[in-house]
Every structure is written in structure tokens, then in C-alpha cells.
Design a protein around this motif. Structure first.
Motif, PDB file in Angstrom:
ATOM      1  N   GLY A 200      13.270 -24.961   1.254  1.00 11.26           N
ATOM      2  CA  GLY A 200      14.435 -25.533   0.607  1.00 11.26           C
ATOM      3  C   GLY A 200      15.394 -26.145   1.606  1.00 11.26           C
ATOM      4  O   GLY A 200      15.373 -25.827   2.800  1.00 11.26           O
ATOM      5  N   THR A 201      16.263 -27.014   1.122  1.00 12.49           N
ATOM      6  CA  THR A 201      17.264 -27.638   1.988  1.00 12.49           C
ATOM      7  C   THR A 201      18.191 -26.602   2.589  1.00 12.49           C
ATOM      8  O   THR A 201      18.582 -26.690   3.756  1.00 12.49           O
ATOM      9  CB  THR A 201      18.089 -28.666   1.194  1.00 12.49           C
ATOM     10  N   THR A 202      18.525 -25.568   1.812  1.00 13.13           N
ATOM     11  CA  THR A 202      19.450 -24.537   2.258  1.00 13.13           C
ATOM     12  C   THR A 202      18.755 -23.228   2.576  1.00 13.13           C
ATOM     13  O   THR A 202      19.119 -22.544   3.527  1.00 13.13           O
ATOM     14  CB  THR A 202      20.534 -24.289   1.187  1.00 13.13           C
ATOM     15  N   THR A 203      17.745 -22.848   1.804  1.00 14.06           N
ATOM     16  CA  THR A 203      17.096 -21.561   2.010  1.00 14.06           C
ATOM     17  C   THR A 203      15.579 -21.719   2.132  1.00 14.06           C
ATOM     18  O   THR A 203      14.984 -22.661   1.629  1.00 14.06           O
ATOM     19  CB  THR A 203      17.390 -20.595   0.841  1.00 14.06           C
ATOM     20  N   LEU A 204      14.976 -20.744   2.805  1.00 14.56           N
ATOM     21  CA  LEU A 204      13.526 -20.665   2.972  1.00 14.56           C
ATOM     22  C   LEU A 204      13.051 -19.345   2.379  1.00 14.56           C
ATOM     23  O   LEU A 204      13.689 -18.311   2.573  1.00 14.56           O
ATOM     24  CB  LEU A 204      13.144 -20.701   4.459  1.00 14.56           C
ATOM     25  N   VAL A 205      11.951 -19.386   1.655  1.00 12.20           N
ATOM     26  CA  VAL A 205      11.370 -18.165   1.102  1.00 12.20           C
ATOM     27  C   VAL A 205       9.880 -18.187   1.391  1.00 12.20           C
ATOM     28  O   VAL A 205       9.218 -19.220   1.232  1.00 12.20           O
ATOM     29  CB  VAL A 205      11.598 -18.048  -0.418  1.00 12.20           C
ATOM     30  N   GLY A 206       9.350 -17.048   1.836  1.00 17.22           N
ATOM     31  CA  GLY A 206       7.937 -16.972   2.153  1.00 17.22           C
ATOM     32  C   GLY A 206       7.307 -15.696   1.635  1.00 17.22           C
ATOM     33  O   GLY A 206       7.974 -14.657   1.526  1.00 17.22           O
TER      34      GLY A 206
END
Length: 619
Positions: A200-206
Motif C-alpha cells: 500500500g501507499t501508506t501501509t504494508l501487510v504480509g
């Protein structure tokens, strides 16, 4: 005023969340990361969100008595959309109650079929007959007799003869997309993993996924470090274009953070790095190109052209990803402009494009994507909603993490739900929607977005609420938590500028919805299903989203389906299913990109959408 919060344990997730008394089980489940199936929109009529309350079950209501037998009710069976939290509670969520669509691939017992778990990576244990004078075929040919045709890298070929003979021609072949990437000692079929990411532009999730059954083994999330170069895609495109090492700065930042997340995931699960064979990524067009190290300059000027439409499959070591040295990386196909892989992933996850009835996907984030599927057409557009929903540009904004105010109720005074049951340190997107909707409802905020001072407030406003409206600095603020109540030793407030940022974000999405409906000759009432995606906050309350105009006010609740982080769900699906990956490519080829900036009606629609709705139709 922060109230004492109640612990709720959700199994089999093994997660505990803290909620206000009388919070619905459905909301507690979503906060824990479980999206339950609610095709009736939480009206209690479909019976799909069945859970078992192990401890402290509230008395059943009429809808629950109709849905369950007396024996089931006695065992604690309840509808998550109806039953509320009465005290410290333990809840069991059946897998069949988890939302369908892409999650069918992810493990719903009642709907998964064996061929749906069909990843591009596969392992096969084999034992070959050693070479002899009678059968002196080369090593690769002997393997192909068992595995079928494949390609291989020179680095593996250099090791293969020694390994075969050291291990008596027995071992586990690892193939990815018909390429032999390893030959391992012994039977290692149970150790086969992939990682999937929402960029994401603001957050990353994995997430770390077991490719044998498609299930999650570990999960993590972080802020996107590229925010130091700008909190929107245009500022990052500008940095990449104008700074000598701009593209390298952005690429290195995201790869380093992804590698840090991979380290965390494998440590959580106790998995060997060399058994992670693939990474799948879904993000908007700019985020994916920066991850791949592709120049995004053309995305910063009309006609906003991406490098490629189809998905990109590369060697993981080309991106310097810390997984298996010959592992693979797959980035989703894009539709065009700023409608990227995250949107395609959302369409795969929700199956919105696979139905004949008019359906819409609204992905709410820094870039708001809207897709209308109707009569065989897929119309897709992107709007610059800005990062307000994820806490950026909000005075005390933060992402949905421990200490974030997640829910706000105005009931004579302010009632707050804080993630982690601790003093608040900020406000996340869902609470921002809540507080503005509540202030609109009682008349402290008016349609134009003005936060009224004490001298302009209606007489019926309770004194406790009135005292929270103050003049600070250069403007009016609404105090959510006093200095002595907060975890930062300063008051947590909503400012007039915060409301303005919310108007800009909701106005952009609302205008985009209107334009796509006009293009298709449809009205809101024609939509059979609206999927609301987006990882911000933990839960958007339907009525509040409609009150501020984020969602159409005349859309019945039963037509809304919250699908959470559909981008991650799509990346997950692509990791465990070749069918899902092929479907993503088909969607991207078929979809039509609508550039809202070129639509003469958009600016007018946007200007009108900047006003909060006058009233909300009953649903």
C-alpha cells in the motif's frame, strides 16, 4: 471518555481484542482479523455468521431463536451480527462462517476443492534408478522422465550431479512455473511456503503461507518507508524523476522493508528461509513499479501510462528478496493509470467481476479505486482520496495499531474504544469517520463541514459535549480525550482541518462512484452488491460511512459487504492457486480504464460531493 473495555478471545485465531460493552460479536471478529460471511448485511436474516460463544453468551434475540434450535442456543450458538458482548468472552468461529470468494481458496471447509490449492510452486519426492551401461541417460533426462519437461538454472545444474549421487538418486524436486529451482535431500514436501504482500501507499501487510493447504502461518504489517519521500504517489513519482538517485532511493526502501517483514514472518513460524520459494505482490501501479525498480515517470504525466499491463514474473534475487536463492516473485497485472494490481487482486478476491448482476468494488485507501462490473463490462477508475483514512494528514492521526482510538460514540458524552485497551495516543480512520458522523448527527458539524463554536451550537447539545468544543491555536477543535486521559500527555483532538481532509477523501470517492454509474447508465438502486475493501482502521460502521457520504446514502445495508484487505486476499489467492493468477491476467486484459480527470463532469461531481449529505435514507 475511555471506558473499561472487555477482553474477547477469538478461536481458532488465538487472538484477543478489547471492546466496549454491548459491541456486536461481528465487530469484535473483524477487529481480530476474521471477516465473517454476512450476505444479508448484518440484518440477521441469512444465518451465515454463526459462531459459538463458549463463555458469557448474551440471551438470544428473536432472529437467533429463529436461526437455531433450543439445543444449539444452549450450546452457545449465536449470530455474530446480532449477539453482543456482555462480559469477558471466548468465541469459536467455524471456518464455514468466514467470508467466501477468494477465502474459499484460503480454507473454508464447506467450499474448498482440492484443485483450488494448486500453487505455481510444487514439490515432488522421487527415487531414480541409478545410471548403468544399459540406461546411461543424462541426469536431467532421468528427472524429466518423472517430472515432465522443465527448465533449470546453470547454478542448480552445477550442483545436481553431486547431490543425486550423494543422496542415492533420491530427494525432493522443487519446481516453480515449470522451472526446476532445487533438488533437496530427503522428503521435504511438508516444507513448502510462499509470502504474499499488499504493498500500500501508506501501509504494508504480509503473510507467510503454507502451500500444501493454503493457510496462513504468520502475518505482519508495517508503515511503508517510502512515506519519507512523500505521502502520495505523485510526490514519489516526482522524487524518482527529479532526484539523481530517486528511483533507487524508493526501490531500496521498499525492498529493505519487505525483507525485514520476511525475516519477521519466518521467525514467527519457525520456517527455514530456503523453504520460502515465491513472493506475490499486489499494489497500485506506482507502488508495484517502484518495487520492481521500474521508472514511474510516465505515470506522472498525461496519459499516465504504466510500463506493462500483464503481471510480471521475475527471479526473486533480481529484487534482492531474502527467500530461496532461486525463488520467484510475481507482481499483479494492472488495469491502467493508477488502477493497479491491488484493484485486480480485489476483483479476484471478491469475484465481483464474475457475476451477471451489477456489482461494485470500492477500495478505500490513499488511492481510492472504484470498479463497476455490469453486463460483461468492467469499468475501473482511481481517485486521489489522500491518506486521511490511514491517519496521515490528520492532526492526531495514526494507523490502526495499539493506542489508536478505533470507535467513537456520542451518548450524552464521548465514549471511546481504544485498540489494546490502553490510554489513547491518536485516532485511526474508522474513528475519524465515526466522530464526524456523530457530530453531524447531533448538529455540532454542519453540512458544509464547519465545526461550530459554542455560540453557534444548537441549544439541545449536551453540556458535556459542548465543553469539548474549544478554541486552540488558530481554530476550533473537538476534544476526544483530555490531557490526563491520553497516553501522550496532550489532549487528543479533532480539528477543522481534519474534517476538511475527510471531506476531500470522501468527496473524491463519492464523485468517482457517480461518474462510473453515469457511464453505465445505472443508479445506486440498480447495484446488487457493493464490496467495500481497504485495510484502514479495523471496521467501518455502515451508517456512519453513509452519513459522511463515503458510501451512497440510499444503498441498503444488506447490499454492502465488507471484505477487508482484498488486495492481500488476492495476493494470497495468486500464491496458492494458478487458476486465480490466470483469472487476474484475464481481468486486467478485459477491464476498461476510466480516467476521471478527463471526464468533464468529474469536477462538478467532486465539488458537490464535498458537502456532507443532508439526510440518510432509511436502510
Amino acid at each position: 471518555m475511555r471506558e473499561a473495555e472487555i477482553p474477547v478471545v477469538l478461536e481458532p485465531l488465538g487472538r484477543t481484542v478489547y471492546v466496549l460493552e454491548k459491541t456486536k460479536i461481528l465487530e469484535a471478529a473483524v477487529r481480530a482479523g476474521a471477516l465473517l460471511n454476512t450476505p444479508c448485511g448484518g440484518q440477521g436474516t441469512c444465518g451465515k455468521c454463526r459462531v459459538r460463544v463458549v463463555k458469557n453468551a448474551c440471551p438470544p434475540n428473536e432472529a437467533e431463536r429463529a436461526a437455531f434450535s433450543a439445543e444449539e442456543l444452549a450450546e452457545g450458538m449465536r449470530l455474530a451480527c446480532q449477539s453482543r458482548i456482555c462480559g469477558p468472552t471466548t468465541i469459536e468461529i467455524p471456518r464455514a462462517s468466514v467470508i467466501g470468494a477468494a477465502y474459499q481458496i484460503l480454507g473454508a471447509e464447506s467450499e474448498t476443492t482440492a484443485d483450488e490449492i494448486n500453487p505455481a510452486v510444487r514439490k515432488q519426492f522421487l527415487t531414480l534408478t541409478p545410471p548403468s551401461r544399459e540406461h546411461a541417460a543424462p541426469d536431467l533426462e532421468r528427472l524429466e522422465e518423472v517430472l515432465g519437461n522443465f527448465k533449470s538454472d546453470l547454478s542448480l545444474l552445477a550442483e545436481l550431479p553431486r547431490r543425486l549421487r550423494a543422496w542415492s538418486f533420491s530427494g525432493t524436486a522443487v519446481l516453480a512455473d515449470h522451472r526446476l529451482i532445487d533438488f533437496e535431500e530427503g522428503d521435504t514436501r511438508t516444507q513448502c511456503f510462499s509470502v504474499a504482500f499488499d504493498i500500500g501507499t501508506t501501509t504494508l501487510v504480509g503473510v507467510l503461507l503454507d502451500l500444501n493447504d493454503g493457510r496462513e502461518r504468520a502475518t505482519t504489517s508495517r508503515l511503508n518507508p517510502q512515506t519519507t519521500f512523500g505521502d502520495d504517489v505523485l510526490s514519489r513519482i516526482l522524487h524518482a524523476r527529479e532526484q539523481p538517485d530517486g528511483l533507487k532511493d524508493l526501490h531500496d526502501a521498499i525492498v529493505a522493508e519487505v525483507n525485514g517483514m520476511i525475516d519477521e514472518l519466518i521467525e514467527q513460524a519457525g520456517v527455514a528461509r530456503e523453504h520460502v520459494y515465491e513472493a506475490t505482490f499486489a499494489g497500485n501501479t506506482t507502488m508495484q513499479q517502484l518495487l520492481l525498480g521500474l521508472d514511474p515517470a510516465a505515470l506522472g504525466e498525461v496519459p499516465f501510462v504504466p510500463v506493462a499491463r500483464r503481471g510480471v514474473l521475475v527471479e526473486a534475487n533480481e529484487l534482492e528478496l531474502n527467500i530461496h536463492p532461486r525463488g520467484r516473485a510475481y507482481a499483479f497485472p494492472v488495469i491502467g493509470g493508477f488502477v493497479g494490481g491491488d484493484t485486480v487482486a480485489g476483483l479476484v478476491a471478491t469475484e465481483a467481476a464474475d457475476t451477471d448482476a451489477p456489482a461494485m468494488l470500492v477500495d478505500i485507501g490513499t488511492n481510492g479505486e472504484i470498479v463497476l462490473c455490469h453486463d460483461g463490462q468492467i469499468l475501473a477508475a482511481s481517485t486521489a482520496a489522500g491518506p486521511a483514512f490511514e491517519g496521515a494528514r490528520i492532526h492526531h492521526g495514526m494507523r490502526a495499531a495499539a493506542g489508536a482510538i478505533e470507535k467513537v460514540l456520542l451518548d450524552g458524552d464521548v465514549r471511546l474504544n481504544v485498540i489494546g485497551d490502553m490510554p489513547p495516543i491518536g485516532i485511526c480512520g474508522s474513528a475519524l469517520i465515526d466522530v464526524v458522523a456523530e457530530l453531524l448527527r447531533i448538529g455540532v458539524v454542519i453540512r458544509e463541514g464547519l465545526l461550530l463554536g459554542d455560540d453557534l451550537m444548537p441549544e439541545h447539545i449536551p453540556e458535556a459535549i459542548r465543553r469539548r468544543v474549544r478554541q486552540e491555536g488558530n481554530g476550533t477543535v473537538f476534544v476526544l480525550a483530555e490531557r490526563h486521559e491520553s497516553g501522550t500527555e496532550e489532549s487528543i483532538v479533532l480539528t477543522q482541518r481534519d474534517i476538511r481532509e475527510l471531506q476531500l477523501a470522501t468527496g473524491a470517492i463519492r464523485a468517482g462512484i457517480s461518474i462510473l454509474l453515469q457511464r453505465a447508465g445505472l443508479k445506486v438502486s440498480d447495484l446488487e452488491r457493493v464490496y467495500i475493501a481497504g485495510g484502514f482502521g479495523n471496521f467501518i460502521r455502515r451508517s456512519n460511512a453513509q452519513r459522511i457520504g463515503l458510501l451512497p446514502s440510499d444503498l441498503p445495508h444488506e447490499k454492502m459487504a465488507f471484505v477487508g484487505n482484498a488486495s492481500l486476499a488476492g495476493a494470497w489467492a495468486a500464491a496458492v492457486s494458478q487458476k486465480a493468477r490466470a483469472h487476474a491476467e484475464e481481468i486486467a486484459r478485459h477491464a476498461q480504464h476510466v480516467d476521471l480527470s478527463l471526464d468533464p463532469a468529474f469536477q462538478m461531481e467532486f465539488a458537490e460531493a464535498m458537502f456532507f449529505p443532508e439526510t440518510v435514507a432509511p436502510t
